[in-house]
Design a protein around this motif. Structure first.
Motif, PDB file in Angstrom:
ATOM      1  N   ARG A 114       0.770   6.753   4.236  1.00 14.73           N
ATOM      2  CA  ARG A 114       1.206   5.480   3.700  1.00 14.73           C
ATOM      3  C   ARG A 114       0.204   4.956   2.684  1.00 14.73           C
ATOM      4  O   ARG A 114      -1.007   5.135   2.843  1.00 14.73           O
ATOM      5  N   TYR A 116      -0.774   1.388   1.678  1.00 12.58           N
ATOM      6  CA  TYR A 116      -0.651  -0.038   1.976  1.00 12.58           C
ATOM      7  C   TYR A 116      -1.127  -0.853   0.785  1.00 12.58           C
ATOM      8  O   TYR A 116      -2.058  -0.452   0.068  1.00 12.58           O
ATOM      9  N   SER A 118      -2.141  -5.050   0.256  1.00 12.82           N
ATOM     10  CA  SER A 118      -2.220  -6.386   0.836  1.00 12.82           C
ATOM     11  C   SER A 118      -2.679  -7.377  -0.230  1.00 12.82           C
ATOM     12  O   SER A 118      -3.373  -7.018  -1.180  1.00 12.82           O
ATOM     13  N   GLN A 134      -1.796   0.926  13.744  1.00 17.01           N
ATOM     14  CA  GLN A 134      -1.109   0.338  12.605  1.00 17.01           C
ATOM     15  C   GLN A 134      -0.864  -1.153  12.836  1.00 17.01           C
ATOM     16  O   GLN A 134      -0.727  -1.596  13.976  1.00 17.01           O
ATOM     17  N   PHE A 149       1.563  -8.279   3.166  1.00 17.46           N
ATOM     18  CA  PHE A 149       1.296  -6.869   2.878  1.00 17.46           C
ATOM     19  C   PHE A 149       2.570  -6.061   3.030  1.00 17.46           C
ATOM     20  O   PHE A 149       3.571  -6.517   3.585  1.00 17.46           O
ATOM     21  N   HIS A 150       2.524  -4.847   2.559  1.00 16.68           N
ATOM     22  CA  HIS A 150       3.617  -3.896   2.729  1.00 16.68           C
ATOM     23  C   HIS A 150       3.050  -2.497   2.540  1.00 16.68           C
ATOM     24  O   HIS A 150       1.834  -2.331   2.361  1.00 16.68           O
ATOM     25  N   TRP A 151       3.915  -1.486   2.551  1.00 15.77           N
ATOM     26  CA  TRP A 151       3.456  -0.126   2.342  1.00 15.77           C
ATOM     27  C   TRP A 151       4.586   0.739   1.802  1.00 15.77           C
ATOM     28  O   TRP A 151       5.761   0.449   1.982  1.00 15.77           O
TER      29      TRP A 151
END
Length: 400
Positions: A114, A116, A118, A134, A149-151
């Motif tokens: 992943r 990420y 943020s 995680q 945040f996301h990924w």
């Protein structure tokens, strides 16, 4: 793995991603192994319009060794040290991301993992004895709960790159992914329509039945994310009975008629036939022999594509389960007895459906997204792939 307020060890996720990449690679590319370099550039562009400092993390499993770890900006792999019980702080793997209107290029190694991103704060990662912990923001005590945040997810191996945006767990940050092919052309996926970010949250707020409860905000009013319905059920935002009416109608229909599943697009003669008897749907092959059976599912099994709709990596139960999961989430099982139904015009038309997935797809520029685990059934996922990539792209798109 999916327990209420649970931590998620990376090991399981990475194994699934690596396997997916390997399966896609078989027959998908004739590119010789030496054509894909050890690392490829990933250009990250910040078009978000936000002034927050962005932090990037590249975490996952090194394909050559199976070790879990992280990659720095140069693509150098760093294995995680041993974890603990309780989990201990992980080394700081943050890479400073681009300012608004700027771009930064890092390197992606041969990884299944992943990326990420943020905003405003670094993420808190910890190490358990089983691997990386995680973020699990359905847990109100998770240290990342109030961070935006996301990924994105990717696999880079000797057969190329698979890079996708994902809303399987949550919808939080508008972003898109892309790849430059060996001939210099580019392809992108995951981009929202103009106004799509606000359009999604407004649609979810207006959806009856508690769907607006999936939205999480910070105390200052900042919208952080909408949880996927599986986690909304864990937190009590959605009732456990949210899909019962549709499930009951499906079970009633196929007690007196047959559901035909043709799980492989390139094998049209491989068909399985489902009929309900009591709380069980039995599937038979062309000879009439029962090949697998499914207990009557609940919303948890449908939204997670697991438990009563478990999908092992085999050639019978897994492919049938994937098809059922897609049919339930898209609510096509009553309108089409031949599955999978791959025409998006018929998706999400029932009043009882996965409205989270419905609203995400409605706001995507090309209609494609990973809004639930098997959204790739019928090729409706937001995925880019190339067997000999020159460069990958991740663009933080506008929030307005």
């Amino acid at each position: 793995m999916l327990q209420t307020l649970r931590y998620r060890a990376w090991a399981v996720v990475a194994t699934v991603l690596a396997l997916a990449g390997s399966l896609l690679a078989v027959g998908a590319s004739s590119t010789p192994a030496h054509a894909v370099p050890t690392t490829i550039p990933l250009k990250i562009t910040n078009n978000s319009g936000r002034g927050d400092q962005v932090y990037i993390y590249n975490v996952g499993t090194e394909l050559a060794t199976g070790r879990q770890g992280w990659a720095d900006a140069s693509g150098t792999f760093h294995p995680w040290p041993a974890g603990g019980n309780p989990p201990i702080p992980a080394p700081d793997a943050a890479i400073t991301g681009p300012a608004a209107g700027q771009s930064t290029t890092i390197r992606m190694p041969k990884f299944s993992g992943r990326v990420y991103m943020s905003f405003g704060q670094k993420l808190v990662f910890k190490l358990a004895t089983g691997g990386l912990v995680q973020p699990a923001v359905q847990n109100p005590s998770d240290p990342n709960r109030n961070i935006l945040f996301h990924w994105a997810e990717y696999t880079l191996n000797d057969s190329g790159v698979w890079f996708n945006s994902s809303q399987v767990d949550m919808f939080a940050v508008p972003y898109s992914v892309g790849v430059q092919r060996s001939d210099g052309s580019t392809t992108t996926a995951g981009r929202l329509k103009s106004g799509g970010y606000n359009g999604f949250f407004n649609a979810l707020r207006g959806q009856s039945g508690g769907w607006g409860n999936l939205i999480q905000t910070r105390s200052d009013g900042t919208v952080l994310r909408a949880l996927a319905p599986l986690y909304g059920m864990e937190t009590g935002a959605l009732p456990a009975s949210v899909m019962d009416d549709y499930i009951n109608r499906v079970w009633s229909k196929y007690a007196s008629s047959t559901l035909t599943v043709t799980p492989f697009g390139d094998q049209p003669n491989t068909k399985y036939y489902g009929r309900v008897s009591g709380d069980v749907m039995n599937f038979t092959n062309g000879s009439g022999a029962v090949v697998t059976s499914f207990q009557k599912p609940d919303a948890d099994s449908i939204f997670g594509c697991h438990k009563k709709l478990d999908a092992p990596n085999d050639q019978v139960r897994g492919p049938i389960s994937r098809t059922l999961c897609a049919g339930f989430n898209r609510s096509t099982l009553l309108t089409n007895p031949n599955q999978p139904d791959t025409s998006s015009s018929g998706f999400y038309q029932d009043g009882v459906t996965n409205h989270y997935a419905r609203h995400i797809h409605a706001q995507m520029a090309d209609g494609k997204a990973y809004a639930f685990a098997f959204d790739d059934v019928g090729n409706h996922e937001s995925l880019v792939h190339d067997g000999n990539p020159r460069e990958a792209y991740l663009t933080l798109d506008p929030f307005n």
